[in-house]
Scaffold this motif. Structure first.
Motif, PDB file in Angstrom:
ATOM      1  N   TRP A 667      -4.756 -10.062  10.883  1.00  0.00           N
ATOM      2  CA  TRP A 667      -3.363 -10.523  10.589  1.00  0.00           C
ATOM      3  C   TRP A 667      -2.785  -9.268   9.661  1.00  0.00           C
ATOM      4  O   TRP A 667      -3.792  -8.524   8.728  1.00  0.00           O
ATOM      5  CB  TRP A 667      -3.306 -11.658   9.757  1.00  0.00           C
ATOM      6  N   ALA A 668      -1.612  -8.829   9.686  1.00  0.00           N
ATOM      7  CA  ALA A 668      -1.290  -7.904   8.730  1.00  0.00           C
ATOM      8  C   ALA A 668       0.267  -7.883   8.324  1.00  0.00           C
ATOM      9  O   ALA A 668       1.135  -8.551   9.157  1.00  0.00           O
ATOM     10  CB  ALA A 668      -1.552  -6.490   9.618  1.00  0.00           C
ATOM     11  N   LEU A 669       0.559  -7.539   7.184  1.00  0.00           N
ATOM     12  CA  LEU A 669       2.023  -7.557   6.598  1.00  0.00           C
ATOM     13  C   LEU A 669       2.265  -6.444   5.989  1.00  0.00           C
ATOM     14  O   LEU A 669       1.344  -5.896   5.224  1.00  0.00           O
ATOM     15  CB  LEU A 669       2.321  -8.826   6.145  1.00  0.00           C
ATOM     16  N   LYS A 670       3.560  -6.029   5.719  1.00  0.00           N
ATOM     17  CA  LYS A 670       3.960  -5.188   4.609  1.00  0.00           C
ATOM     18  C   LYS A 670       4.713  -5.806   3.496  1.00  0.00           C
ATOM     19  O   LYS A 670       5.443  -6.888   3.588  1.00  0.00           O
ATOM     20  CB  LYS A 670       4.925  -4.068   5.295  1.00  0.00           C
ATOM     21  N   GLN A 675       4.072  -1.577   0.993  1.00  0.00           N
ATOM     22  CA  GLN A 675       2.526  -1.289   1.052  1.00  0.00           C
ATOM     23  C   GLN A 675       1.989  -2.095   2.320  1.00  0.00           C
ATOM     24  O   GLN A 675       2.391  -3.433   2.452  1.00  0.00           O
ATOM     25  CB  GLN A 675       1.886  -1.942  -0.103  1.00  0.00           C
ATOM     26  N   LEU A 676       1.229  -1.649   2.931  1.00  0.00           N
ATOM     27  CA  LEU A 676       0.425  -2.423   4.141  1.00  0.00           C
ATOM     28  C   LEU A 676      -0.748  -3.186   3.803  1.00  0.00           C
ATOM     29  O   LEU A 676      -1.746  -2.557   3.073  1.00  0.00           O
ATOM     30  CB  LEU A 676       0.079  -1.407   5.253  1.00  0.00           C
ATOM     31  N   ILE A 677      -0.815  -4.367   4.031  1.00  0.00           N
ATOM     32  CA  ILE A 677      -2.075  -5.292   3.653  1.00  0.00           C
ATOM     33  C   ILE A 677      -2.493  -5.904   5.167  1.00  0.00           C
ATOM     34  O   ILE A 677      -1.660  -6.458   5.838  1.00  0.00           O
ATOM     35  CB  ILE A 677      -1.766  -6.312   2.610  1.00  0.00           C
ATOM     36  N   TYR A 678      -3.923  -5.629   5.294  1.00  0.00           N
ATOM     37  CA  TYR A 678      -4.236  -6.374   6.563  1.00  0.00           C
ATOM     38  C   TYR A 678      -5.669  -7.044   6.299  1.00  0.00           C
ATOM     39  O   TYR A 678      -6.255  -6.784   5.417  1.00  0.00           O
ATOM     40  CB  TYR A 678      -4.412  -5.298   7.621  1.00  0.00           C
ATOM     41  N   LYS A 679      -6.102  -7.918   7.291  1.00  0.00           N
ATOM     42  CA  LYS A 679      -7.203  -8.687   7.217  1.00  0.00           C
ATOM     43  C   LYS A 679      -8.061  -8.382   8.252  1.00  0.00           C
ATOM     44  O   LYS A 679      -7.728  -8.441   9.180  1.00  0.00           O
ATOM     45  CB  LYS A 679      -6.860 -10.237   7.186  1.00  0.00           C
ATOM     46  N   ASP A 680      -9.395  -8.148   8.062  1.00  0.00           N
ATOM     47  CA  ASP A 680     -10.356  -7.800   9.068  1.00  0.00           C
ATOM     48  C   ASP A 680     -11.003  -8.920   9.669  1.00  0.00           C
ATOM     49  O   ASP A 680     -10.714 -10.123   9.474  1.00  0.00           O
ATOM     50  CB  ASP A 680     -11.246  -6.573   8.649  1.00  0.00           C
ATOM     51  N   ASN A 681     -12.064  -8.609  10.621  1.00  0.00           N
ATOM     52  CA  ASN A 681     -12.805  -9.753  11.373  1.00  0.00           C
ATOM     53  C   ASN A 681     -13.466 -10.725  10.447  1.00  0.00           C
ATOM     54  O   ASN A 681     -13.828 -11.732  10.763  1.00  0.00           O
ATOM     55  CB  ASN A 681     -13.315  -9.578  12.400  1.00  0.00           C
ATOM     56  N   MET A 682     -13.839 -10.140   9.167  1.00  0.00           N
ATOM     57  CA  MET A 682     -14.421 -10.805   8.182  1.00  0.00           C
ATOM     58  C   MET A 682     -13.680 -11.464   7.074  1.00  0.00           C
ATOM     59  O   MET A 682     -14.209 -11.794   6.204  1.00  0.00           O
ATOM     60  CB  MET A 682     -15.611  -9.929   7.777  1.00  0.00           C
ATOM     61  N   ASP A 683     -12.290 -11.643   7.338  1.00  0.00           N
ATOM     62  CA  ASP A 683     -11.411 -12.222   6.557  1.00  0.00           C
ATOM     63  C   ASP A 683     -11.365 -11.495   4.976  1.00  0.00           C
ATOM     64  O   ASP A 683     -11.257 -11.998   4.177  1.00  0.00           O
ATOM     65  CB  ASP A 683     -11.848 -13.701   6.286  1.00  0.00           C
ATOM     66  N   ARG A 684     -11.669 -10.150   5.147  1.00  0.00           N
ATOM     67  CA  ARG A 684     -11.430  -9.268   3.920  1.00  0.00           C
ATOM     68  C   ARG A 684     -10.196  -8.807   3.865  1.00  0.00           C
ATOM     69  O   ARG A 684      -9.583  -8.392   5.028  1.00  0.00           O
ATOM     70  CB  ARG A 684     -12.491  -8.109   3.783  1.00  0.00           C
ATOM     71  N   PHE A 685      -9.539  -8.597   2.796  1.00  0.00           N
ATOM     72  CA  PHE A 685      -8.253  -7.812   2.569  1.00  0.00           C
ATOM     73  C   PHE A 685      -8.386  -6.427   2.341  1.00  0.00           C
ATOM     74  O   PHE A 685      -9.019  -6.174   1.333  1.00  0.00           O
ATOM     75  CB  PHE A 685      -7.433  -8.678   1.595  1.00  0.00           C
ATOM     76  N   TRP A 686      -7.385  -5.766   2.971  1.00  0.00           N
ATOM     77  CA  TRP A 686      -7.574  -4.083   2.701  1.00  0.00           C
ATOM     78  C   TRP A 686      -5.847  -3.667   2.532  1.00  0.00           C
ATOM     79  O   TRP A 686      -5.105  -4.295   3.246  1.00  0.00           O
ATOM     80  CB  TRP A 686      -8.224  -3.631   4.130  1.00  0.00           C
ATOM     81  N   GLN A 687      -5.940  -2.499   1.876  1.00  0.00           N
ATOM     82  CA  GLN A 687      -4.433  -1.721   1.979  1.00  0.00           C
ATOM     83  C   GLN A 687      -5.211  -0.194   1.958  1.00  0.00           C
ATOM     84  O   GLN A 687      -6.024   0.276   1.672  1.00  0.00           O
ATOM     85  CB  GLN A 687      -3.999  -1.922   0.608  1.00  0.00           C
ATOM     86  N   PRO A 688      -4.356   0.358   2.845  1.00  0.00           N
ATOM     87  CA  PRO A 688      -4.728   1.696   3.390  1.00  0.00           C
ATOM     88  C   PRO A 688      -4.519   2.674   1.938  1.00  0.00           C
ATOM     89  O   PRO A 688      -3.609   2.540   0.938  1.00  0.00           O
ATOM     90  CB  PRO A 688      -3.533   2.182   4.037  1.00  0.00           C
ATOM     91  N   GLY A 689      -5.576   3.833   1.820  1.00  0.00           N
ATOM     92  CA  GLY A 689      -5.429   4.754   0.821  1.00  0.00           C
ATOM     93  C   GLY A 689      -5.251   5.976   1.246  1.00  0.00           C
ATOM     94  O   GLY A 689      -5.214   6.406   2.329  1.00  0.00           O
ATOM     95  N   PRO A 690      -5.105   7.126   0.356  1.00  0.00           N
ATOM     96  CA  PRO A 690      -5.141   8.411   0.616  1.00  0.00           C
ATOM     97  C   PRO A 690      -6.202   9.283   1.642  1.00  0.00           C
ATOM     98  O   PRO A 690      -5.790   9.860   2.496  1.00  0.00           O
ATOM     99  CB  PRO A 690      -4.625   9.307  -0.495  1.00  0.00           C
ATOM    100  N   ASP A 729      -0.885 -10.846  -7.182  1.00  0.00           N
ATOM    101  CA  ASP A 729       0.130  -9.920  -7.507  1.00  0.00           C
ATOM    102  C   ASP A 729      -0.329  -8.424  -7.275  1.00  0.00           C
ATOM    103  O   ASP A 729      -1.307  -8.106  -7.832  1.00  0.00           O
ATOM    104  CB  ASP A 729       0.776 -10.260  -9.012  1.00  0.00           C
ATOM    105  N   LEU A 730       0.188  -7.889  -6.205  1.00  0.00           N
ATOM    106  CA  LEU A 730      -0.446  -6.339  -6.018  1.00  0.00           C
ATOM    107  C   LEU A 730      -0.076  -5.646  -7.014  1.00  0.00           C
ATOM    108  O   LEU A 730      -0.649  -4.440  -7.480  1.00  0.00           O
ATOM    109  CB  LEU A 730       0.369  -6.009  -4.706  1.00  0.00           C
ATOM    110  N   ASN A 731       1.015  -5.603  -7.768  1.00  0.00           N
ATOM    111  CA  ASN A 731       1.432  -4.739  -9.095  1.00  0.00           C
ATOM    112  C   ASN A 731       0.491  -4.947 -10.302  1.00  0.00           C
ATOM    113  O   ASN A 731      -0.066  -4.184 -10.696  1.00  0.00           O
ATOM    114  CB  ASN A 731       2.957  -4.933  -9.369  1.00  0.00           C
ATOM    115  N   GLU A 732       0.301  -6.128 -10.474  1.00  0.00           N
ATOM    116  CA  GLU A 732      -0.331  -6.239 -11.664  1.00  0.00           C
ATOM    117  C   GLU A 732      -1.939  -6.804 -11.405  1.00  0.00           C
ATOM    118  O   GLU A 732      -2.673  -6.907 -12.357  1.00  0.00           O
ATOM    119  CB  GLU A 732       0.280  -7.715 -12.520  1.00  0.00           C
ATOM    120  N   GLU A 733      -2.299  -6.781 -10.087  1.00  0.00           N
ATOM    121  CA  GLU A 733      -3.629  -7.025  -9.776  1.00  0.00           C
ATOM    122  C   GLU A 733      -4.297  -8.248 -10.297  1.00  0.00           C
ATOM    123  O   GLU A 733      -5.351  -8.406 -10.872  1.00  0.00           O
ATOM    124  CB  GLU A 733      -4.566  -6.032  -9.812  1.00  0.00           C
ATOM    125  N   ARG A 734      -3.370  -9.473 -10.320  1.00  0.00           N
ATOM    126  CA  ARG A 734      -3.818 -10.531 -10.752  1.00  0.00           C
ATOM    127  C   ARG A 734      -3.773 -11.716  -9.586  1.00  0.00           C
ATOM    128  O   ARG A 734      -2.926 -12.016  -8.856  1.00  0.00           O
ATOM    129  CB  ARG A 734      -2.393 -11.231 -11.803  1.00  0.00           C
TER     130      ARG A 734
END
Length: 775
Positions: A667-670, A675-690, A729-734
């Motif tokens: 699954w994936a959403l912006k 900001q792009l957030i996606y979930k992998d086959n192990m149900d972990r959450f990721w966001q692309p970095g530089p 919260d992506l901005n406050e990382e809460r």
């Protein structure tokens, strides 16, 4: 160069600037016909835009738009369009090709046996193929008939000459009798030839399967699935899952005595079964959590069970093979006592053979630039049949010996009743060279050479995984339906912990509907109890709130097929009328709330609120629609390229595809700020970095295999395996646990400041049944 030629059933006459089919002629611009002729001269080859412009518009400066208009005119004449490209295929950033067979006027009466290609798996319908084959056979018979008449006439003339030469010895024979003899001889020859020709044509028609009686084998409150027959046909073996007790075990039933036997005693998840040739042992796949997951969340074990012992008392199966970094499925016990399996590394499947005696495996079949989708094994013929995607992007049926030797490989010709990109999971049938498969409410046969024929058996509910009895007189199927409702839960109730942690059942729904009907319009949403947005005895889900409006879009099966609906809370409207066995995988509103993008049968379609539709032509089939950005005219999707799933972003304006990641994405959403957030086959959450993608460690353990997630502005919402609603919260990382939801929640579909939309599962019935062939 010939000025007349055939393209399929279309006659092209350059001297008249016409394309004719079935007596209906269309006048086409000379330049467009010149483009067509150029493609015809290079049938099957890709010609670049520059090559076509140089050939057709010599010494003239024109843009590619001029060429595109000519292609559009030709496609319209052929009944084609940019989405379904039967005749002229677009190759992104390369050019065009003519995929249909061409017969030039000099040999227009000859019949080509080359198959007709269609963009991304679709082929000309079976009726057209049969018509062509019929015409070919009729021509052959006509030629044979002419030859036979000539032979008969020659023989008759010879006889006449002989009679004439000896007329002095037979002066008494009347001339009328000689003519009668010739006429009788010719007539007799024609009758014999017609009979032979009829038998020739009839012999080439596929054998028909006709089913009569349908009998239920299991009828419980549980979910039964993955059924097979024992080799002697005395037993059926199946899974039985109890939602009440959350248990899943393997069961057997004697089809004569109706007695049932629980074969296993461990709570776990099992896959399909297969018997050894002697019927003494069962194998199946067991899935469970990995103690130390590295590449996948679940581990896979090939299990073996002594069937005769299990009939006496439940047994604990033994482990034959364990896979911690690859996925295995579909075990089939072969005649040589090895076990065939599909094994997946990364994103590609291959067929392997596991030796029980030597405890090792070897590859049977794999595609370097394609992917295997499914397979079946015939004990009777000792053959394997696979469906797979090849490097050309088409869907194939392949037949192999049990040692992996390839016997045949043919593209599957899709009839109009089946969606263009639908996957096919066929099993062997008692009809020679024919397999059988289901698309839900329809059954089809699939021949070894890729021909698909419909079995006239329209059903009122879906039936899957048809498997024939060893005697071939009946087959076992799984039938049933799924019932879910769309529920609105006030955020205030979740925050206060007032939501029942058990299941929302039918009684609660009825009470909620009464409460909702009695609630005055002046009451605020915060004071309402659980609200039932939509309720039927079929599946209702994927509910999405309209931006800046009061409507809710959702998917429903209430009309018998999956369709797109909208509701304002008091009345509902069906927006689409997709064909039988349609499946919807994702929908999203436009930012202005005036239209909805829906993924139906692997194709994206923009649906307006007045029910008008606009299909969006794309190069690849869309497996999942994650999100639609109508402002930038783009979409986050999961697409299939040569059988491999790819996470991508589509530019809907020019159909260009950008691959975001090659890893498995569920699954994936912006977010609101992109900001792009996606979930992998192990149900972990990721966001692309530089430099590399960044893991959101605060959300480790919060992903659920079944549940999607939402993003509103810059806040992620999700449900974990404990059915807790959380936010990040992506901005406050809460990170925060908001509260609990019912444990029969199937998905979180939308959220705003006051309410949460969820899909709750009311029932999910599956049972085993038998379909008997007509005598």
């Amino acid at each position: 160069m010939a000025v007349q030629y055939w393209i399929g059933d279309f006659f092209v006459d350059l001297s008249r600037n016409q394309i004719t089919q079935n007596g209906q002629s269309q006048v086409i611009a000379p330049k467009a016909l010149a483009v067509l002729t150029c493609l015809a001269e290079n049938q099957g080859r890709v010609l670049s835009h520059d090559a076509l412009l140089d050939k057709v518009w010599q010494d003239t400066v024109v843009s590619t738009n001029t060429l595109q208009r000519s292609i559009a005119q030709l496609r319209k004449a052929f009944g084609d369009d940019s989405k379904v490209q039967v005749y002229i295929k677009t190759h992104a950033k390369q050019g065009y090709s003519l995929e249909c067979d061409v017969r030039w006027h000099d040999n227009a009466n000859s019949t080509s046996t080359d198959s007709i290609s269609i963009k991304n798996i679709q082929e000309k319908t079976v009726d057209e193929t049969q018509a062509k084959e019929s015409r070919t056979k009729e021509n052959d018979i006509s030629e044979a008939l002419s030859d036979t008449i000539s032979v008969v006439q020659t023989a008759t003339n010879t006889s006449t000459n002989t009679e004439t030469s000896s007329v002095t010895h037979s002066v008494d024979r009347p001339k009328s009798s000689l003519s009668a003899i010739r006429l009788i001889t010719i007539t007799f020859g024609i009758i014999i030839l017609v009979i032979i020709g009829y038998q020739y044509l009839a012999a080439k028609q596929p054998s028909k399967l006709s089913f009569g009686e349908l009998r239920a084998l299991t009828s419980t409150d549980n979910k039964e699935l993955a059924s097979i027959y024992s080799p002697d046909g005395e037993y059926i073996v199946f899974h039985r899952y109890s939602e009440e007790f959350c248990t899943n075990n393997v069961w057997a039933k004697n089809t004569q005595t109706q007695q049932e036997y629980q074969l296993t005693k461990n709570l776990d998840s099992y896959g399909s079964h297969s018997f050894s040739k002697d019927g003494k042992n069962l194998v199946f796949i067991k899935t469970g959590g990995c103690s130390k997951p590295s590449t996948q969340k679940k581990c896979y074990k090939l299990m073996s069970l002594d069937f005769n012992k299990a009939l006496m008392s439940p047994q604990s199966p033994s482990v034959l093979m364990e896979c911690n970094n690859s996925e295995i499925r579909s075990p089939k016990w072969l005649d040589n006592n090895n076990i065939a399996l599909l094994q997946k590394f990364s994103d590609r499947w291959k067929l392997i053979s596991y030796s029980v005696s030597e405890n090792k495996s070897q590859d049977l079949y794999a595609l370097e630039n394609g992917n295997i989708i499914d397979y079946d094994y015939s004990v009777k013929d000792d053959l394997l049949a696979l469906t797979s995607f090849h490097n050309d992007g088409y869907y194939y049926i392949e037949v192999l010996k049990a040692d992996g030797q390839l016997l045949s490989s043919h593209r599957i010709k899709y009839p109009e009743e089946i969606a263009n990109f639908r996957l096919i999971y066929p099993n062997f049938s008692p009809i020679e060279n024919q397999l059988i498969f289901s698309t839900g409410k329809q059954l089809f046969t699939l021949s070894y050479d890729g021909q698909v024929f419909n079995i006239s058996l329209p059903l009122d509910e879906s039936m899957g995984t048809p498997t024939f009895h060893p005697d071939g007189d009946r087959m076992i199927v799984i039938k049933g339906h799924y019932d879910s409702d769309i529920v609105s839960v006030p955020l205030s109730l979740i925050n206060k912990g007032l939501i029942n942690k058990g299941q929302i059942n039918q009684d609660q729904i009825n009470k909620a509907q009464i409460t909702q009907a009695q609630t005055t319009k002046t009451e605020s949403n915060q004071n309402k109890k659980v609200s039932i947005i939509q309720r039927s005895i079929r599946g209702e889900d994927k509910a999405k709130l309209q931006p800046n409006g009061n409507l809710i879009a959702y998917r429903s099966e209430r009309s018998g097929e999956e369709q797109l609906w909208v509701t304002d809370g008091s009345s509902s409207q069906q927006l689409t009328h997709f064909p039988m066995d349609t499946f919807l995988s994702g929908l999203d509103w436009a930012a202005d709330g005036k239209s909805i993008l829906v993924n139906a049968n692997y194709l994206l379609t923009q649906v307006n609120l007045d029910s008008t539709q606009e299909p969006l032509p794309l190069e690849y089939p869309v497996v999942k629609l994650f999100q639609w950005d109508s402002k930038n005219n783009s979409a986050l999707v999961l697409i299939r390229i040569k059988g491999i799933l790819k996470f991508a972003e589509l530019n809907l304006a020019n159909s260009q595809t950008r691959i975001i990641s090659n890893q498995t994405v569920s699954w994936a959403l912006k977010s609101g700020n992109g900001q792009l957030i996606y979930k992998d086959n192990m149900d972990r959450f990721w966001q692309p970095g530089p430099a590399e993608d960044k893991l959101i460690e605060a959300l480790n353990g919060q992903g659920s295999t079944k549940q999607k997630f939402l993003i509103k502005e810059d806040v992620i919402y999700g449900i974990n395996d404990n059915f807790q609603l959380w936010s990040y919260d992506l901005n406050e990382e809460r990170f925060e646990i908001i509260g609990s939801l019912p444990n029969n929640v199937d998905n979180l579909t939308d959220i705003n400041q006051t309410q949460v939309l969820i899909t709750v599962r009311i029932s999910s019935n599956k049972e085993v049944a038998e379909l008997y062939l007509r005598e």
